[in-house]
Design an enzyme around this catalytic site. Sequence first.
Site, PDB file in Angstrom:
ATOM      1  N   ARG A 268       0.856  -1.183   0.000  1.00  0.00           N
ATOM      2  CA  ARG A 268       0.000   0.000   0.000  1.00  0.00           C
ATOM      3  C   ARG A 268       0.888   1.227   0.000  1.00  0.00           C
ATOM      4  NH1 ARG A 268      -3.457  -2.516  -1.800  1.00  0.00           N
ATOM      5  NH2 ARG A 268      -5.537  -2.929  -0.988  1.00  0.00           N
ATOM      6  N   GLU A 297      -3.677   7.950  -4.971  1.00  0.00           N
ATOM      7  CA  GLU A 297      -3.838   7.308  -6.285  1.00  0.00           C
ATOM      8  C   GLU A 297      -5.061   7.886  -6.986  1.00  0.00           C
ATOM      9  OE1 GLU A 297      -3.839   3.055  -5.741  1.00  0.00           O
ATOM     10  OE2 GLU A 297      -1.906   3.101  -4.740  1.00  0.00           O
ATOM     11  N   HIS A 319      -0.960   0.681  -9.886  1.00  0.00           N
ATOM     12  CA  HIS A 319      -1.627  -0.252  -8.959  1.00  0.00           C
ATOM     13  C   HIS A 319      -2.158  -1.447  -9.752  1.00  0.00           C
ATOM     14  CE1 HIS A 319      -3.718  -0.524  -4.812  1.00  0.00           C
ATOM     15  NE2 HIS A 319      -3.478  -1.717  -5.313  1.00  0.00           N
TER      16      HIS A 319
HETATM   17  C1  GLV Z   1      -4.958  -4.747  -4.410  1.00  0.00           C
HETATM   18  O1  GLV Z   1      -4.163  -3.928  -4.105  1.00  0.00           O
HETATM   19  C2  GLV Z   1      -5.726  -5.510  -3.483  1.00  0.00           C
HETATM   20  O2  GLV Z   1      -5.724  -5.220  -2.268  1.00  0.00           O
HETATM   21  O3  GLV Z   1      -6.393  -6.442  -3.934  1.00  0.00           O
END
Ligand code: GLV
Length: 371
Positions: A268, A297, A319
Amino acid sequence: MSDKKFRIYATCHIGDPALNRLRDKGYELEVYSGPEAPPKSVIVEKVRSGIDGLITTLRDPIDGEVFEAGKNTLKVVAQIAVGFDNINRADANRCRIPFTNTAEVLTDATAEFAFFMMGAVARRLWDSEKMVRENQWGSWHPFLPFLGDEISGKTIAVIGTGRIGQAMIKKCSGFDMNILCYDPVYQDNKFVAAIQELMDLRHRTGLQQEKTRIKYVTLEEALSQADYVTLHVPLIKEGENGAPTHHLINEKTLKLMRKDSYLINSSRGPVVSEAALYKALKEKWIAGAALDVFEKEPLPSDSPLRDPEIEDRCRLFHHFASGARITRLSVDPNKGMAGRCVQGLIDVLEKNYGGDVTRMPYVVNKEAFKS
Ligand code: GLV
């Protein structure tokens, strides 16, 4: 077909194969049209209108306001992600609303992406391709215009040894890497012993030349000894349940890292202080970083991480670690996030497992339902 016509609101499209499972069951389904997140007011309004199930992504703030709006009507929040730092667990528990996630199905996709990011930054894949595309490739030369760093045989620090950290470790062991493990809450010594056995077998049988080691160490040892540091911890803010990981990587911890080492973050964004990382890259405290997640983000247009001066040592991705076709969209709950997301929703609404929420495999906040 269930007796009741359940009403579901999805804050984003999760693919027709999975959504058709709900449609085929006669559920009434509304999907927010945009690729971007709906405004929070829209989510609250939908919940207040009495929907039974809410499908969410990590972009949606699911807090007390949302849970209060659905206190006597909303039966489940089904998140299409393994992480759920956007969902306020205490508020969900207070309103006794279960929420589900999609752990496990994205473990390998995420770990392999972390591995590929590491390769991309260390072996300078982007610089190489850019040079060819811009027609700047002069001639083959032993070390010009630049070289990269190997991964094979190097030492990696895996920060967080849950599912994704362990999947990363398995991949790294295949590259003859030494592995330093650090986990703020739990040490899986059995797993580490199994990897050591595998390493020893590879060495004994001549499959790898050097003997390699895996062990748990302190955070300081992990950061100061590794060629690569890869992050696989959940985001835990100060005051939340668990060991805080917010800004775990900051000026102080970056200074512990070696000058020739690389940081990889697929966990994260807020686990890393971007201001500190920018300084570390600019002033060359470390060799490089590859990031799939950010404090905000999408990455703001004025983020210092976009500085052309650090472009050669800072890889940026959207991401995307779990963004593989089967992993994201398969309707099979054992393969796809979308499949697991709808199965979690169905389990709660159709009272599978005898209606016992604590036995439903994809429900996260089981503690709220223990008698
Ligand atoms: C992606 O970052 C998730 O948490 O699935």
